[in-house]
Design an enzyme around this catalytic site. Structure first.
Site, mmCIF file in Angstrom:
data_model
loop_
_atom_site.group_PDB
_atom_site.id
_atom_site.type_symbol
_atom_site.label_atom_id
_atom_site.label_comp_id
_atom_site.label_asym_id
_atom_site.label_seq_id
_atom_site.Cartn_x
_atom_site.Cartn_y
_atom_site.Cartn_z
ATOM 1 C CG ASP A 13 -7.768 9.929 -1.393
ATOM 2 O OD1 ASP A 13 -7.772 8.612 -0.792
ATOM 3 O OD2 ASP A 13 -6.630 10.800 -1.319
ATOM 4 C CE LYS A 16 -9.140 3.534 -4.212
ATOM 5 N NZ LYS A 16 -9.309 4.909 -4.102
ATOM 6 C CG ASN A 38 -0.036 2.813 -0.448
ATOM 7 O OD1 ASN A 38 -0.885 1.921 -0.125
ATOM 8 N ND2 ASN A 38 0.191 3.150 -1.769
ATOM 9 C CB ALA A 39 -5.030 2.050 0.552
ATOM 10 N N GLY A 40 -6.311 4.625 2.186
ATOM 11 C CA GLY A 40 -7.200 4.930 3.259
ATOM 12 C C GLY A 40 -8.655 5.000 2.486
ATOM 13 C CG HIS A 41 -10.120 2.075 0.531
ATOM 14 N ND1 HIS A 41 -9.978 0.936 0.082
ATOM 15 C CD2 HIS A 41 -8.859 3.048 -0.096
ATOM 16 C CE1 HIS A 41 -9.166 1.067 -0.995
ATOM 17 N NE2 HIS A 41 -8.443 2.318 -0.913
ATOM 18 C CB THR A 42 -13.568 6.865 4.544
ATOM 19 O OG1 THR A 42 -12.282 7.497 4.332
ATOM 20 C CG2 THR A 42 -14.319 7.219 5.609
ATOM 21 N NE ARG A 139 16.088 -10.426 -8.619
ATOM 22 C CZ ARG A 139 16.773 -10.401 -10.187
ATOM 23 N NH1 ARG A 139 16.512 -11.410 -10.780
ATOM 24 N NH2 ARG A 139 17.434 -9.447 -10.349
ATOM 25 C CD GLN A 219 -2.596 2.921 -3.460
ATOM 26 O OE1 GLN A 219 -2.470 1.703 -4.159
ATOM 27 N NE2 GLN A 219 -2.768 3.114 -2.554
ATOM 28 C CG ASP A 327 -22.909 14.769 -1.423
ATOM 29 O OD1 ASP A 327 -22.310 13.851 -2.392
ATOM 30 O OD2 ASP A 327 -22.302 15.126 -0.590
ATOM 31 N N GLY A 393 -23.213 10.937 -1.025
ATOM 32 C CA GLY A 393 -23.377 11.069 0.707
ATOM 33 C C GLY A 393 -22.159 10.020 1.141
HETATM 34 P P1 GDP Z 1 -11.064 5.992 -1.230
HETATM 35 O O1 GDP Z 1 -9.698 5.857 -0.948
HETATM 36 O O2 GDP Z 1 -11.301 5.771 -2.513
HETATM 37 O O3 GDP Z 1 -11.890 4.996 -0.597
HETATM 38 O O4 GDP Z 1 -11.766 7.239 -0.716
HETATM 39 P P2 GDP Z 1 -11.321 8.064 0.845
HETATM 40 O O5 GDP Z 1 -12.164 7.272 1.818
HETATM 41 O O6 GDP Z 1 -9.996 8.182 1.118
HETATM 42 O O7 GDP Z 1 -12.098 9.286 0.460
HETATM 43 C C1 GDP Z 1 -13.283 9.483 0.052
HETATM 44 C C2 GDP Z 1 -13.926 10.370 1.259
HETATM 45 O O8 GDP Z 1 -15.234 10.910 0.605
HETATM 46 C C3 GDP Z 1 -14.491 9.813 2.435
HETATM 47 O O9 GDP Z 1 -14.267 10.817 3.417
HETATM 48 C C4 GDP Z 1 -15.932 9.291 2.132
HETATM 49 O O10 GDP Z 1 -16.548 9.000 3.475
HETATM 50 C C5 GDP Z 1 -16.406 10.140 1.228
HETATM 51 N N1 GDP Z 1 -17.432 10.197 0.392
HETATM 52 C C6 GDP Z 1 -17.466 8.973 -0.301
HETATM 53 N N2 GDP Z 1 -18.573 9.129 -1.429
HETATM 54 C C7 GDP Z 1 -19.057 10.376 -0.783
HETATM 55 C C8 GDP Z 1 -20.333 11.068 -1.628
HETATM 56 O O11 GDP Z 1 -20.967 10.755 -2.516
HETATM 57 N N3 GDP Z 1 -20.457 12.125 -0.857
HETATM 58 C C9 GDP Z 1 -19.527 12.793 0.251
HETATM 59 N N4 GDP Z 1 -20.176 14.045 0.677
HETATM 60 N N5 GDP Z 1 -18.863 12.154 0.686
HETATM 61 C C10 GDP Z 1 -18.233 11.057 0.293
HETATM 62 P P1 IMO Z 2 -6.445 5.270 -1.710
HETATM 63 O O1 IMO Z 2 -6.491 3.896 -1.901
HETATM 64 C C1 IMO Z 2 -4.431 9.016 -2.685
HETATM 65 C C2 IMO Z 2 -0.017 8.988 -3.307
HETATM 66 C C3 IMO Z 2 0.963 9.621 -2.555
HETATM 67 C C4 IMO Z 2 1.847 9.986 -3.367
HETATM 68 C C5 IMO Z 2 1.987 8.668 -4.392
HETATM 69 C C6 IMO Z 2 3.047 8.027 -3.834
HETATM 70 O O2 IMO Z 2 -6.930 5.908 -0.446
HETATM 71 O O3 IMO Z 2 -7.089 6.157 -2.672
HETATM 72 P P2 IMO Z 2 2.971 5.992 -2.126
HETATM 73 O O4 IMO Z 2 3.008 5.982 -0.344
HETATM 74 O O5 IMO Z 2 2.210 4.987 -2.694
HETATM 75 O O6 IMO Z 2 4.457 5.695 -2.266
HETATM 76 O O7 IMO Z 2 3.118 7.560 -2.647
HETATM 77 O O8 IMO Z 2 0.647 8.269 -4.286
HETATM 78 N N1 IMO Z 2 -1.075 7.987 -2.746
HETATM 79 C C7 IMO Z 2 -2.399 8.042 -2.685
HETATM 80 N N2 IMO Z 2 -3.186 9.228 -2.807
HETATM 81 N N3 IMO Z 2 -4.886 7.962 -2.211
HETATM 82 C C8 IMO Z 2 -4.276 6.892 -2.189
HETATM 83 O O9 IMO Z 2 -4.809 5.579 -1.694
HETATM 84 C C9 IMO Z 2 -2.869 6.974 -2.079
HETATM 85 N N4 IMO Z 2 -1.719 6.208 -2.018
HETATM 86 C C10 IMO Z 2 -0.663 6.582 -2.641
HETATM 87 O O10 IMO Z 2 0.162 10.863 -1.902
HETATM 88 O O11 IMO Z 2 1.508 11.291 -4.297
HETATM 89 MG MG MG Z 3 -8.395 7.144 0.428
#
Ligand code: GDP
Ligand code: IMO
Ligand code: MG
Length: 406
Positions: A13, A16, A38-42, A139, A219, A327, A393
Site C-alpha cells: 500500500d 504502487k 490480495n493486492a489493491g492498487h488505487t 503439486r 505487496q 503531503d 497527492g
Molecule cells: P498500492 O497497493 O501500493 O497501489 O497502494 P494503495 O492503492 O493500496 O494505497 C495507496 C493509497 O494512497 C491510495 O488511496 C492512493 O490513492 C493514495 N496515494 C498514493 N499516492 C499518494 C500521495 O502522494 N498522496 C496522497 N495523499 N495519497 C496518495
Molecule cells: P498491495 O499490492 C497490504 C498482507 C495481509 C496479511 C499478509 C498475508 O495492495 O500493496 P495474504 O492475503 O497475502 O495471504 O495476506 O499480507 N497483504 C497486504 N497488505 N497490501 C497488500 O497488497 C497486501 N497483500 C497482502 O494483510 O498481513
Molecule cells: Mg494496496
C-alpha cells in the site's frame, strides 16, 4: 528504451498503483509477476477512482499491453468482476491488450474457503492466496491452462479431495457446498479463456525489440515469503527475484524503483517496530486515509523505518525511490524516522522538523518548504538511493518526476 520494475518497499500500500499508472503512459508493456486479488492498487484520474486487484495498472492506458505472469495466482470469479468494473469506466480489455499466462495458478473456491478460516492468525486478506500457492508447491494446483485442455472438473475434484479431511474437521458441510460451486467456477474460468496463453514469447519479443517494459510488483518487500517478517508475510516473492521466476523471461532491470510511503503502514498481524499506538498513529491514519483498498481494514500506522528499508534495498537493488504521500505529513510539528537499531534491538530515532504549508500537488521541488525538501534528502542520503519520483497527492498529475525512466 528500457526496463523498469516498480516494487513495494514496506508492507504494501505504498502507492504502487499510482506510480505504475503514471509510468505506463510511456510503456508498451506492463506485467504483473506475483500476488493476486490480495493486492489493491488505487488509481485516481480527476474524480475517477479505480482499484485494481489482479489486473496490471497499465489497463487504463490506451495501447498498452498488460500481461499477468505465471507467478501470479488468478481468481477467475473476481477477475470477471474486475473486468466488469473496467467496462463501467469505459475500458474494454481485449486479448490484444490483456494476456494471462497459461502457467499461472488458479485460486479456487476451496482456497478462499480454507483461508477464510485458517488465515486469521496471520490476518490475511482472505483471498485464498496462501492456499493457492501452497497447492502449487505441493503439486495439486490448477493452472489456467486447464481451461484450454478440458481437465478442469477432474482437477477441481482432486484438489478438493486433498482438502477434505481438514474441511470435514473444521468446516462441516463445506465439501458439499464446494462441490455445488464447481459449475459456477468453471463457467467463470471459461469466460477468461480468450485471454489465456503462453505470454513468454510476447514479453521476450517486447524486451528484444527494446520496448519500454514495466514490471509491477504487488505487496511489499517486508511481506516477501523469504525475506519478509515470516510467518507474517504473503506467500509470494515480492522482491526483485519474483519478477524473473514469475515471468519466465530473463530481463535486466535498468530502473529498479522502490515505492516508499513517507511513513509506514501495515495491515494484518505481525511485527511493526515503529508502530504508533496512540493519538499520533490515529492522526497519521486520518491524514493518509489509511484503510485497506482490498478489505477496508484500518491500516496500522507508524514512522518511517530506514533500518527495514536498507534490508529491502539489499534484496532488490533499488536505484530509484518513488516517495509517496509526503503531503500527508504537512502540519506535523516534527517527524521521526528510525535510522537503525540500538543494542536492545529497539528502533533508534532521528527527529526532523516538520512544515506547515499544504504541499498537495506541489508544482516543483523548489516550491516545497525547506523542511520538506530536507526530509526527502535525508531519506535519499540515508539509503544511498536517489528520489526520482515525488508524489504529493493521489492523482497522477500530483507527481513530480525528477528523473524519468523513459
Ligand atoms: P498500492 O497497493 O501500493 O497501489 O497502494 P494503495 O492503492 O493500496 O494505497 C495507496 C493509497 O494512497 C491510495 O488511496 C492512493 O490513492 C493514495 N496515494 C498514493 N499516492 C499518494 C500521495 O502522494 N498522496 C496522497 N495523499 N495519497 C496518495
Ligand atoms: P498491495 O499490492 C497490504 C498482507 C495481509 C496479511 C499478509 C498475508 O495492495 O500493496 P495474504 O492475503 O497475502 O495471504 O495476506 O499480507 N497483504 C497486504 N497488505 N497490501 C497488500 O497488497 C497486501 N497483500 C497482502 O494483510 O498481513
Ligand atoms: Mg494496496
Amino acid at each position: 528504451m528500457s526496463t523498469c520494475i516498480v516494487m513495494g518497499s514496506q508492507w504494501g500500500d505504498e502507492g504502487k498503483g499510482k506510480v505504475v499508472d503514471l509510468l505506463a503512459r510511456g510503456a508498451q508493456v506492463v506485467v504483473r509477476f506475483q500476488g493476486g486479488a490480495n493486492a489493491g492498487h488505487t488509481i485516481w484520474h480527476g474524480t475517477r477512482k479505480v482499484v485494481l486487484h489482479q489486473l496490471p495498472s497499465g489497463v487504463l492506458t490506451p495501447g498498452c499491453l498488460n500481461l499477468v505472469g505465471n507467478g501470479s495466482v488468478v481468481d477467475p470469479e473476481r477477475m470477471l468482476e474486475e473486468l466488469e468494473e473496467l467496462r463501467a469506466v469505459g475500458v474494454e480489455p481485449t486479448p490484444d491488450s490483456l494476456g494471462l499466462s497459461s502457467l499461472a495458478h488458479v485460486v479456487t473456491p476451496i482456497h478462499k474457503r480454507v483461508d477464510g478460516i485458517a488465515g486469521g492468525r496471520i490476518g490475511t486478506t482472505g483471498r485464498g492466496i496462501g492456499f493457492a500457492y501452497a497447492d502449487k508447491a505441493r503439486r495439486v494446483g490448477i493452472r489456467l491452462e486447464a481451461v484450454l485442455d478440458g481437465s478442469l472438473h477432474d482437477a477441481f475434484r482432486q484438489q478438493l479431495e486433498t482438502h477434505r479431511p481438514w474441511l470435514e474437521e473444521h468446516d462441516p458441510g463445506a465439501v458439499d457446498e464446494l462441490l455445488r460451486r464447481i459449475e459456477l467456477f468453471t463457467r467463470a474460468l471459461d469466460q477468461l479463456r480468450p485471454f489465456v496463453r503462453d505470454i513468454r514469447p510476447e514479453l521476450q519479443g517486447a524486451l528484444q525489440a527494446g520496448h519500454n517494459v514495466l514490471y509491477e510488483g504487488a505487496q511489499g518487500a517486508l511481506l516477501d515469503l523469504d525475506h519478509g517478517t515470516y510467518p507474517f508475510v504473503t506467500s509470494s516473492s515480492t522482491a526483485i527475484g519474483g519478477a524473473l521466476t514469475g515471468t519466465g523471461v530473463w530481463a535486466a532491470f535498468d530502473h529498479r524503483i522502490a515505492v516508499v510511503k513517507a511513513y509506514t503502514t501495515r495491515v494484518g498481524n505481525g511485527p511493526f517496530p515503529t508502530e504508533l499506538h496512540g493519538p499520533i498513529g490515529e492522526d497519521l491514519r486520518a491524514r493518509g486515509r489509511e484503510y485497506g483498498a482490498t478489505t477496508g481494514r484500518p491500516r496500522r500506522c507508524g514512522w518511517l523505518d530506514l533500518h527495514l528499508l536498507r534490508h529491502a534495498t539489499r534484496a532488490s537493488g533499488y536505484n530509484g525511490i518513488a516517495l509517496t504521500k509526503l503531503d500527508c505529513l504537512s502540519g506535523l510539528p516534527e517527524i521521526s524516522v528510525a535510522t537503525g537499531r540500538g543494542t536492545d534491538g529497539q528502533p533508534v530515532y532521528r527527529t526532523l522538523p516538520g512544515w506547515d504549508e499544504d504541499i498537495l500537488g506541489a508544482p516543483s521541488v523548489d516550491s516545497l518548504p525547506a523542511n520538506a525538501r530536507a526530509y526527502v534528502d535525508f531519506i535519499a542520503q540515508q539509503l544511498g538511493v536517489p528520489v526520482t519520483i515525488l508524489s504529493t497527492g493521489p492523482d497522477r498529475d500530483q507527481t513530480l518526476v525528477l528523473e524519468a525512466p523513459w
